[in-house]
Design a protein around this motif. Structure first.
Motif, short mmCIF file in Angstrom:
data_model
loop_
_atom_site.label_atom_id
_atom_site.label_comp_id
_atom_site.label_asym_id
_atom_site.label_seq_id
_atom_site.Cartn_x
_atom_site.Cartn_y
_atom_site.Cartn_z
N GLY A 17 0.54 -33.73 4.81
CA GLY A 17 1.88 -33.22 5.11
C GLY A 17 2.58 -32.67 3.88
O GLY A 17 3.26 -31.66 3.95
N ALA A 18 2.39 -33.33 2.74
CA ALA A 18 3.00 -32.87 1.50
C ALA A 18 2.52 -31.47 1.13
O ALA A 18 3.28 -30.66 0.60
N PHE A 19 1.26 -31.18 1.42
CA PHE A 19 0.66 -29.91 1.04
C PHE A 19 0.65 -28.88 2.16
O PHE A 19 0.04 -27.81 2.02
N ALA A 20 1.30 -29.18 3.29
CA ALA A 20 1.31 -28.25 4.42
C ALA A 20 2.02 -26.96 4.04
O ALA A 20 3.07 -26.96 3.41
N ALA A 21 1.43 -25.84 4.46
CA ALA A 21 2.00 -24.52 4.13
C ALA A 21 2.98 -24.04 5.17
O ALA A 21 3.70 -23.06 4.95
N ASN A 22 3.04 -24.70 6.32
CA ASN A 22 3.90 -24.24 7.41
C ASN A 22 4.24 -25.40 8.33
O ASN A 22 3.71 -26.51 8.19
N LEU A 23 5.13 -25.15 9.26
CA LEU A 23 5.58 -26.18 10.18
C LEU A 23 4.46 -26.70 11.06
O LEU A 23 4.41 -27.89 11.38
N PHE A 24 3.56 -25.82 11.48
CA PHE A 24 2.47 -26.24 12.34
C PHE A 24 1.59 -27.29 11.65
O PHE A 24 1.34 -28.36 12.19
N THR A 25 1.16 -27.00 10.44
CA THR A 25 0.32 -27.93 9.69
C THR A 25 1.08 -29.21 9.39
O THR A 25 0.53 -30.32 9.49
N LEU A 26 2.35 -29.08 9.05
CA LEU A 26 3.17 -30.26 8.75
C LEU A 26 3.27 -31.18 9.95
O LEU A 26 3.10 -32.40 9.83
N VAL A 27 3.54 -30.61 11.12
CA VAL A 27 3.71 -31.44 12.31
C VAL A 27 2.39 -32.09 12.73
O VAL A 27 2.38 -33.24 13.20
N ILE A 28 1.27 -31.40 12.53
CA ILE A 28 -0.03 -32.02 12.82
C ILE A 28 -0.20 -33.30 12.01
O ILE A 28 -0.54 -34.37 12.54
N PHE A 29 0.03 -33.22 10.71
CA PHE A 29 -0.12 -34.40 9.86
C PHE A 29 0.96 -35.44 10.16
O PHE A 29 0.71 -36.65 10.05
N TYR A 30 2.15 -34.99 10.51
CA TYR A 30 3.23 -35.90 10.90
C TYR A 30 2.81 -36.75 12.09
O TYR A 30 3.01 -37.97 12.12
N GLU A 31 2.21 -36.10 13.09
CA GLU A 31 1.76 -36.82 14.29
C GLU A 31 0.59 -37.74 13.99
O GLU A 31 0.52 -38.87 14.50
N VAL A 32 -0.33 -37.27 13.18
CA VAL A 32 -1.47 -38.11 12.80
C VAL A 32 -0.98 -39.38 12.11
O VAL A 32 -1.48 -40.48 12.36
N LEU A 33 0.01 -39.24 11.26
CA LEU A 33 0.56 -40.39 10.54
C LEU A 33 1.14 -41.42 11.52
O LEU A 33 0.95 -42.63 11.35
N SER A 34 1.82 -40.95 12.56
CA SER A 34 2.36 -41.87 13.57
C SER A 34 1.24 -42.64 14.26
O SER A 34 1.34 -43.86 14.47
N LEU A 35 0.17 -41.95 14.61
CA LEU A 35 -0.92 -42.58 15.36
C LEU A 35 -1.71 -43.57 14.52
O LEU A 35 -2.05 -44.66 14.99
#
Length: 487
Positions: free
Chosen positions: A129-147
């Motif tokens: 998430g820290a290295f995400a280049a855009n909202l799509f990549t950020l939200v993917i890692f955000y969701e993975v972190l929750s799971l």
């Protein structure tokens, strides 16, 4: 400056993912399994640190992997803001990995393989998430972190763990599957892209102010990990998890991912100009000021040490958001560096809570009278970290709060200066009595032989307490990164 194209952002994420796989494969070989996390943490930190010179000089490191839709890539981009979060996460994983080994072994916790695997995956998601280049990549890692943190919250597998983990998942996944998804769709419809843009992706967008306001608040509440009231209740409920998980949730990965996402929205999706033009900065500042003060009042009423620390986290996270939305350069710098200042201090406090529990089985502050005489290193570190949370020099918390207070003056917002000063008084009111009771309270009538420091638990918490002071004395690295974001 041309971006540097490199595989290193992907490697930093992959290291933690491979660590999780190795932990699972070494399930029957406990000593080797436990060694995986510290080694992987050092490797991740080395990769993150190798990109720091480029970022500090004003450059970026990029890697685009594949396109999902026109204007939406799965891609990495290492910039100043991402480097703040990644540096904190990767550095603190090293000490958290060592602490976790000592804690889990001492208490003979079950499901240790699952614990260490999920812990590693959590760090992979945080750095991704820290290295995400855009909202799509950020939200993917955000969701993975929750799971991947859900099994950590549910670790004890009892009724209390089930209730706490259910609330954790309902809040985080419920918010992201509703208002956050709506915000993403609306952003793409307005801008035709989800990339982070200096100055704001939506700056100059041909969209009604009311629609942009709705999108903004969908992001603010959709990123529920930021714990802005009323989206905060999951955080105290997650205290049913083992203490190393609480440290991960409240200092390193989860909550920092929340405020990091909000900063991305303010700086690189809307931009300071649009946030100010729509009047969203002041509105958000009042909202998070309420969170800062009310969470501190809640903390004052909690006798359970971890619960007190949890409400403290709710309060302190909103310092980060407040700094960003005040929109003055100095306040923005203060908000960004508070990510690091809070991380170093709060992980120390949670480590200390775990050390007390390991050594004595005590959770409530009222039961800790005199324990500082038996656990001097633990309670000494707790006192140092408490001073940092209050904002006493020369600790890290002083630096970030100094910039926040100056920034509120620079913005001409006296009300928020008062909020910051009042909250520091409240911080002192709920932190200092813990140390006073521990060192000067009448000791419990138990043998001192029963309560003693545990080296693998104590050494990491002393190290993080030292980091809290070192950042206060030498804040240059994080200040340079923060100033790079604001420029």
């Amino acid at each position: 400056m041309e971006p540097v194209i490199s595989i290193r952002p992907l490697l930093a994420v992959a290291i933690a993912g491979l660590a999780a796989l190795s932990v699972l494969l070494l399930n029957k070989r406990e000593k080797l399994r436990d060694l995986v996390s510290p080694v992987a943490a050092v490797a991740m930190f080395a990769i993150v640190a190798s990109m720091a010179p480029t970022v500090l000089s004003g450059g970026t490191v990029e890697l685009r992997l594949f396109e999902i839709l026109p204007g939406i890539d799965f891609a990495f981009r290492v910039d100043a803001l991402g480097m703040v979060f990644a540096t904190v996460s990767s550095l603190l994983w090293i000490v958290a990995a060592i602490y976790s080994i000592g804690y889990m072994r001492h208490l003979h916790e079950h499901a240790q393989t699952r614990f260490f695997a999920c812990f590693a995956l959590s760090l992979a998601a945080a750095v991704g998430g820290a290295f995400a280049a855009n909202l799509f990549t950020l939200v993917i890692f955000y969701e993975v972190l929750s799971l991947v943190t859900y099994p950590l919250v549910y670790h004890h597998e009892d009724e209390e763990g089930w209730k706490g983990s259910r609330k954790y998942l309902v809040y985080l996944m419920g918010a992201s599957k509703s208002v956050l998804l709506a915000a993403l769709a609306l952003t793409y419809a307005i801008a035709g892209s989800l990339d982070f843009v200096p100055g704001g992706l939506l700056a100059g967008a041909n969209a009604p102010a009311a629609l942009l306001t709705v999108v903004y608040f969908c992001y603010l509440f959709g990123f529920a990990k930021a714990a802005v009231m009323p989206m905060h209740a999951w955080l105290p409920a997650a205290m049913v998890a083992p203490t190393p998980v609480s440290a991960l949730l409240h200092a390193v990965a989860v909550v920092k991912m929340g405020v990091f996402c909000v900063l991305r929205v303010v700086f690189h999706v809307f931009g300071a100009g649009l946030v100010g033009g729509l009047g969203l900065g002041i509105a958000t500042a009042y909202l998070v000021s309420f969170t800062i003060l009310m969470a501190s009042v809640y903390a004052l009423t909690r006798d359970d040490l971890k619960a007190r620390l949890a409400y403290s986290t709710v309060s302190q996270l909103s310092y980060v958001v407040l700094g960003a939305v005040l929109l003055s350069p100095v306040a923005m710098v203060g908000g960004i560096i508070h990510i690091a200042a809070h991380a170093f201090s709060k992980i120390t406090l949670f480590f200390c809570a775990g050390s007390i529990y390991c050594a004595s089985g005590k959770r409530n502050i009222s039961d800790m009278a005199g324990i500082g005489r038996r656990l001097p290193w633990t309670m000494g570190a707790f006192f140092v970290a408490s001073l940092s949370m209050i904002g006493v020099p020369p600790t890290a918390g002083f630096v970030s709060k100094w910039y926040l207070t100056l920034g509120s003056v620079q913005a001409g917002e006296t009300a928020f200066l008062i909020v910051l000063l009042a909250s520091s008084v409240l911080n002192a009111a709920y932190f200092l009595p813990v140390s006073y009771v521990a060192f000067f309270g009448a000791p419990a009538p138990e043998s001192s032989a029963k309560v003693r420091e545990i080296p693998l638990v104590t050494i990491p918490l002393v190290a993080t307490a030292i980091l809290s002071v070192l950042m206060g004395v030498f804040p240059g690295y994080f200040l340079t990164l923060a100033e790079g974001v604001v420029r």
